[in-house]
Design a protein around this motif. Structure first.
Motif, PDB file in Angstrom:
ATOM      1  N   LEU A  61       0.855  -1.172   0.000  1.00 39.19           N
ATOM      2  CA  LEU A  61       0.000   0.000   0.000  1.00 39.19           C
ATOM      3  C   LEU A  61       0.895   1.227   0.000  1.00 39.19           C
ATOM      4  O   LEU A  61       2.097   1.139   0.267  1.00 39.19           O
ATOM      5  CB  LEU A  61      -0.901   0.028   1.247  1.00 39.19           C
ATOM      6  N   ARG A 103      -5.301 -10.014   7.237  1.00 41.90           N
ATOM      7  CA  ARG A 103      -5.721 -10.717   8.430  1.00 41.90           C
ATOM      8  C   ARG A 103      -6.313 -12.077   8.074  1.00 41.90           C
ATOM      9  O   ARG A 103      -7.269 -12.141   7.279  1.00 41.90           O
ATOM     10  CB  ARG A 103      -6.755  -9.891   9.188  1.00 41.90           C
ATOM     11  N   ALA A 136      -9.197 -11.145   2.794  1.00 45.65           N
ATOM     12  CA  ALA A 136     -10.162 -10.292   3.454  1.00 45.65           C
ATOM     13  C   ALA A 136      -9.902  -8.825   3.154  1.00 45.65           C
ATOM     14  O   ALA A 136     -10.805  -8.008   3.273  1.00 45.65           O
ATOM     15  CB  ALA A 136     -10.110 -10.512   4.968  1.00 45.65           C
ATOM     16  N   SER A 137      -8.660  -8.523   2.794  1.00 40.99           N
ATOM     17  CA  SER A 137      -8.238  -7.118   2.597  1.00 40.99           C
ATOM     18  C   SER A 137      -8.440  -6.320   3.876  1.00 40.99           C
ATOM     19  O   SER A 137      -8.828  -5.152   3.833  1.00 40.99           O
ATOM     20  CB  SER A 137      -8.974  -6.481   1.415  1.00 40.99           C
ATOM     21  N   ILE A 138      -8.222  -6.949   5.019  1.00 43.81           N
ATOM     22  CA  ILE A 138      -8.132  -6.296   6.321  1.00 43.81           C
ATOM     23  C   ILE A 138      -6.684  -6.494   6.741  1.00 43.81           C
ATOM     24  O   ILE A 138      -6.186  -7.605   6.760  1.00 43.81           O
ATOM     25  CB  ILE A 138      -9.059  -6.963   7.358  1.00 43.81           C
ATOM     26  N   PHE A 139      -6.020  -5.410   7.084  1.00 42.10           N
ATOM     27  CA  PHE A 139      -4.562  -5.470   7.256  1.00 42.10           C
ATOM     28  C   PHE A 139      -4.205  -5.393   8.735  1.00 42.10           C
ATOM     29  O   PHE A 139      -4.359  -4.353   9.367  1.00 42.10           O
ATOM     30  CB  PHE A 139      -3.917  -4.341   6.449  1.00 42.10           C
ATOM     31  N   ASP A 140      -3.722  -6.532   9.283  1.00 40.27           N
ATOM     32  CA  ASP A 140      -3.512  -6.577  10.730  1.00 40.27           C
ATOM     33  C   ASP A 140      -2.079  -6.292  11.162  1.00 40.27           C
ATOM     34  O   ASP A 140      -1.848  -5.923  12.311  1.00 40.27           O
ATOM     35  CB  ASP A 140      -4.010  -7.906  11.318  1.00 40.27           C
ATOM     36  N   TRP A 159       1.499  -4.228   9.795  1.00 42.28           N
ATOM     37  CA  TRP A 159       2.065  -3.321   8.816  1.00 42.28           C
ATOM     38  C   TRP A 159       3.541  -3.095   9.116  1.00 42.28           C
ATOM     39  O   TRP A 159       3.963  -3.145  10.272  1.00 42.28           O
ATOM     40  CB  TRP A 159       1.392  -1.948   8.888  1.00 42.28           C
ATOM     41  N   GLY A 160       4.298  -2.791   8.062  1.00 43.38           N
ATOM     42  CA  GLY A 160       5.639  -2.295   8.276  1.00 43.38           C
ATOM     43  C   GLY A 160       5.593  -0.829   8.687  1.00 43.38           C
ATOM     44  O   GLY A 160       4.520  -0.210   8.708  1.00 43.38           O
ATOM     45  N   TYR A 182      -8.632   2.041  11.421  1.00 42.35           N
ATOM     46  CA  TYR A 182      -7.225   2.004  11.791  1.00 42.35           C
ATOM     47  C   TYR A 182      -6.862   3.280  12.539  1.00 42.35           C
ATOM     48  O   TYR A 182      -7.423   4.342  12.288  1.00 42.35           O
ATOM     49  CB  TYR A 182      -6.321   1.905  10.559  1.00 42.35           C
ATOM     50  N   ALA A 206       3.321   2.815  11.923  1.00 38.70           N
ATOM     51  CA  ALA A 206       2.447   2.096  11.007  1.00 38.70           C
ATOM     52  C   ALA A 206       1.006   2.174  11.489  1.00 38.70           C
ATOM     53  O   ALA A 206       0.747   2.278  12.695  1.00 38.70           O
ATOM     54  CB  ALA A 206       2.888   0.638  10.918  1.00 38.70           C
ATOM     55  N   LEU A 222      -4.649  -1.784  13.228  1.00 40.89           N
ATOM     56  CA  LEU A 222      -6.032  -2.215  13.040  1.00 40.89           C
ATOM     57  C   LEU A 222      -6.777  -2.145  14.369  1.00 40.89           C
ATOM     58  O   LEU A 222      -6.337  -2.717  15.364  1.00 40.89           O
ATOM     59  CB  LEU A 222      -6.067  -3.643  12.486  1.00 40.89           C
ATOM     60  N   GLN A 277     -11.765   2.033   6.200  1.00 40.14           N
ATOM     61  CA  GLN A 277     -11.415   1.309   4.974  1.00 40.14           C
ATOM     62  C   GLN A 277     -12.521   0.322   4.655  1.00 40.14           C
ATOM     63  O   GLN A 277     -12.957  -0.440   5.526  1.00 40.14           O
ATOM     64  CB  GLN A 277     -10.115   0.539   5.155  1.00 40.14           C
ATOM     65  N   TYR A 334     -13.719  -3.004   2.491  1.00 38.52           N
ATOM     66  CA  TYR A 334     -13.159  -4.174   1.808  1.00 38.52           C
ATOM     67  C   TYR A 334     -14.266  -5.003   1.173  1.00 38.52           C
ATOM     68  O   TYR A 334     -14.060  -6.169   0.843  1.00 38.52           O
ATOM     69  CB  TYR A 334     -12.290  -5.004   2.757  1.00 38.52           C
TER      70      TYR A 334
END
Lengths: 128, 106
Positions: free
Chosen positions: A43, A105, A112-116, A118-119, B36, B43, B46, B89, B91
């Motif tokens: 992203l 996730r 799911a395109s839910i992001f649990d 991240w960098g 988020y 970062a 969630l 967001q 999804y």
């Protein structure tokens, strides 16, 4: 789970942007959802704007990209190093952004395109 | 793409207050919404998914509601560590898309 982006902070216009995301605490080849899949995304956050999803690679190597960027983007994985990469060709100043990698996730629905996870993000400037 | 519109873009609040952030989708997203939190230089984290499901480790003062096109994030009894930017967001549709963010300031 920890993700860490790396790559050059400056790219010349018309050149190719290349970034890598090193993953620890999880294996990008493991399928954690009930369907046996995991997904790893790129992203970006454009200056002063919201977040934009670029695309993902699955644990099986399948890829899917945002249609707005699809013609210029490739996501690949090096399973021996447990990292995945982003290449974006023909960059312009409009590609200047903070780039993130993230884990999808695990869940019943995959992706799911839910992001649990991240960098921290890596800033890329496109400038001559 | 589904457009996500957050309001307000920023707000000022005090410790202990309850704050509400709204997110409107351009089409029905059937409660496929995540929130988020992002602090400067960090970062995104969630907080909630499926509109109202709290992610593990997230304090219960965070809650979400909504349906159709309209969704809300509520932070009850605001704590010092809650001052940050919040993003919604969707999804439901690919590509997933984000709101522009709401900055919660002291």
């Amino acid at each position: 789970v920890h993700l860490q982006e790396s790559g050059p902070g400056l790219v010349r216009p018309s050149q190719t942007l290349s970034l890598t995301c090193a993953v620890s605490g999880d294996a990008i080849t493991d399928g954690r959802s009930p369907a046996g899949r995991s997904y790893w995304s790129w992203l970006r956050q454009l200056p002063g704007k919201g977040l934009e999803w670029i695309g993902f690679i699955s644990n099986t190597g399948a890829t899917f990209y945002n249609p707005s960027l699809e013609s210029r983007v490739t996501i690949s994985a090096d399973t021996s190093k447990n990292h995945f990469s982003l290449e974006m060709t023909s960059v312009t100043a409009a590609d200047t952004a903070l780039y993130y990698c993230a884990r999808d996730r695990p869940g019943i629905v995959a992706p799911a395109s839910i992001f649990d996870f991240w960098g921290q993000g890596t800033m890329v400037a496109v400038s001559s | 793409d589904f457009q996500m519109t957050q309001s307000p873009s920023s707000l000022s609040a005090s410790i202990g207050q309850t704050v509400t952030i709204t997110c409107r989708a351009s089409q029905d997203i059937s409660e496929s919404l995540a929130w988020y939190q992002q602090k400067p230089g960090k970062a995104p984290r969630l907080l909630l998914f499926s509109t109202s499901n709290l992610e593990s480790g997230v304090p219960s003062r965070f809650s979400g509601s909504g349906s159709g096109t309209d969704y809300t994030l509520t932070i009850s009894s605001l704590q010092p560590e809650d001052f940050a930017t919040y993003f919604c967001q969707q999804y439901f549709n690919t590509p997933p898309t984000f709101g522009q963010g709401t900055q919660v300031e002291i």
